[in-house]
Write an enzyme that holds these catalytic residues in place. Structure first.
Site, PDB file in Angstrom:
ATOM      1  N   ARG A 116     -56.873  63.496 -10.859  1.00  0.00           N
ATOM      2  CA  ARG A 116     -55.521  63.152 -10.395  1.00  0.00           C
ATOM      3  C   ARG A 116     -55.135  63.986  -9.178  1.00  0.00           C
ATOM      4  NH1 ARG A 116     -50.505  63.789 -14.488  1.00  0.00           N
ATOM      5  NH2 ARG A 116     -51.050  65.980 -14.192  1.00  0.00           N
ATOM      6  N   LYS A 168     -48.368  63.486  -7.533  1.00  0.00           N
ATOM      7  CA  LYS A 168     -47.913  64.806  -7.987  1.00  0.00           C
ATOM      8  C   LYS A 168     -47.832  65.745  -6.792  1.00  0.00           C
ATOM      9  CE  LYS A 168     -48.507  67.837 -12.007  1.00  0.00           C
ATOM     10  NZ  LYS A 168     -47.230  67.441 -12.638  1.00  0.00           N
ATOM     11  N   GLU A 196     -39.105  58.281 -17.044  1.00  0.00           N
ATOM     12  CA  GLU A 196     -39.744  59.544 -17.409  1.00  0.00           C
ATOM     13  C   GLU A 196     -38.748  60.680 -17.353  1.00  0.00           C
ATOM     14  OE1 GLU A 196     -42.681  60.655 -14.492  1.00  0.00           O
ATOM     15  OE2 GLU A 196     -41.389  60.108 -12.810  1.00  0.00           O
TER      16      GLU A 196
END
Length: 348
Positions: A104, A198, A231
Site C-alpha cells: 500500500r 495514505k 470511515e
C-alpha cells in the site's frame, strides 16, 4: 522642513524598534550548539511514546539518538505535504503484515507521483534493520516517502531526490479496549482521490478527531458524498446487523485498511461456526449503522474497538458486542502468529 508623525506612525516606529530589540536577543547558534539544544529539548520532553531508532536516506543510515531524528525544513513533505506514509505493528519481535502495508505504501507513492529512492526489496530491508537497531520487540514502525528537499517552491522539480524515513516507536500508554462513543463528523471528508491514498495531508483527520474530543467522543465518523457511512479519521468501520451479518462500507471512496481486510478474512471462521450468517461489503446507511447490533472501529493502532454509542443513539445493548470481542481476540492471536503470510521476523 518639519515632519509630523501621526499616532499611527509613532506606534509603527515603536513596533519596529521593539521588533529589532527582540531580534537582537535571539542567539546565533553553531551546529554543535544547535545539537546540544536539541538534546536538551528531548531530555526535557518525555511523552508516552519513545523514539528508539530512525532511518533517514538523507544521512543514509540509522540513528538511535532522538535529538538527531529530524528532517530538513525544505523537504516538500514538510511545507507542501508532498509525502506518503504507512505503519506496521511490531509484535513479539515480528512485523505484522509488513508486506501488505509495504504494498500500500508503494501504491500511495505512485499516486502521489513520488519515485522511491530505492526498490521495494531495499526499502523492506531498511525497515527491518531499523527495527532491529531499535531492539524494540513490541511497538510500531512508521515510515514515509517524501518528494525530498530542494527548495520552498510548490513544484517538486527542484527537489534533489525523494527521501525515505522510518522511525521505531514504543508506546508506553496502556491499551484500552473499552467501548467508545463516536459522533458524526462535521469536518468535510477528503475527495476519493485523496482519501484512498495514505498521504501526510491529515489536517481534515486531525480536525475531525479534535471535534469529536470536544464533544466528549472518541472519534468522528465520516459520511461520503451520498450520505453513506465512510470511515473514521484513521480507521475503518464495520457493523454486525440484527441478522448477524458482518457488513463493512465499500472502499472505493475511502482508504482500504490492511487491518480491516485481515478482520474480514478472520471473520470467515465465525461464519463456519454459525456465529455470523455472512460477510459483505456494501453501502451502509446511517440508519442501518445506528440500528446495528454491534459497531466497531478497525485499524492497526486500535485493532478492533467496540462502539457503544453513535451521536445520541445507543448501539445494541450499549456494551461491547460479543462478535466484536471475538474478532479482537482473533486479531490479537493472529498478531502473535509466526506464519510467513502475516509475521516477518526481526533479526535482533
Amino acid at each position: 522642513m518639519i515632519l509630523w508623525l501621526t499616532n499611527i506612525d509613532v506606534h509603527k516606529s515603536f513596533d519596529v524598534a521593539d521588533s529589532r530589540t527582540e531580534i537582537s536577543d535571539v542567539p546565533l547558534l553553531s551546529c554543535s550548539e544547535a545539537m546540544e539544544k536539541l538534546k536538551s529539548f528531548r531530555e526535557k520532553v518525555k511523552g508516552k511514546q519513545q523514539f528508539l531508532a530512525m532511518y533517514s536516506s538523507i544521512f543514509g543510515g540509522i540513528t538511535t539518538d532522538p535529538a538527531a531524528m529530524v528532517i530538513p525544513m525544505d523537504d516538500h513533505m514538510v511545507h507542501r505535504g508532498h509525502g506518503v506514509f504507512d505503519t506496521t505493528a511490531i509484535i513479539d519481535g515480528y512485523l505484522y503484515e509488513l508486506d501488505q502495508h509495504l504494498d500500500r505504501f508503494i501504491r500511495s507513492a505512485s499516486t502521489a507521483k513520488i519515485n522511491p529512492p530505492y526498490d521495494r526489496g531495499t526499502i523492506r530491508g531498511i525497515l527491518i534493520q531499523t527495527v532491529s537497531a531499535s531492539k524494540c520487540r513490541n511497538g510500531t514502525l512508521r515510515y514515509w516517502l517524501s518528494a525530498g528537499p530542494g527548495d520552498f517552491d510548490l513544484s517538486p522539480s527542484g527537489c534533489h531526490k525523494s527521501c525515505l524515513y522510518a522511525i521505531t516507536i514504543q508506546d508506553l500508554s496502556p491499551i484500552n479496549f473499552r467501548g467508545v462513543k463516536v459522533v458524526t463528523s462535521n469536518v468535510p471528508i477528503k475527495p476519493p482521490q485523496f482519501a484512498t491514498t495514505k498521504s501526510v495531508n491529515y489536517l481534515p483527520n486531525v480536525l475531525s478527531k479534535m471535534e469529536a474530543e470536544e464533544l466528549g467522543a472518541f472519534v468522528g465518523i465520516w459520511l461520503d458524498s451520498d450520505g453513506f457511512v465512510a470511515e473514521g479519521p484513521s480507521m475503518n468501520v464495520a457493523f454486525v446487523t440484527k441478522e448477524k451479518e458482518l457488513v463493512m462500507p465499500l472502499c472505493d471512496k475511502i482508504l482500504s485498511g490492511c487491518t480491516a481486510k485481515r478482520v474480514l478474512t478472520l471473520a470467515e471462521s465465525l461464519v463456519r461456526e454459525g456465529k455470523l450468517c455472512g460477510i459483505r461489503m456494501k453501502n451502509v446507511s446511517v440508519e442501518e449503522g445506528k440500528n446495528a447490533d454491534e459497531m466497531m472501529l478497525l485499524g492497526s493502532g486500535i485493532m478492533v474497538r467496540s462502539v457503544v454509542q453513535w451521536d445520541e443513539q445507543i448501539i445494541g445493548c450499549g456494551k461491547e458486542g460479543p462478535i466484536t470481542q471475538t474478532l479482537l481476540n482473533l486479531v490479537v492471536e493472529d498478531m502473535k502468529s509466526t506464519l510467513p503470510a502475516v509475521g516477518t521476523p526481526v533479526p535482533y
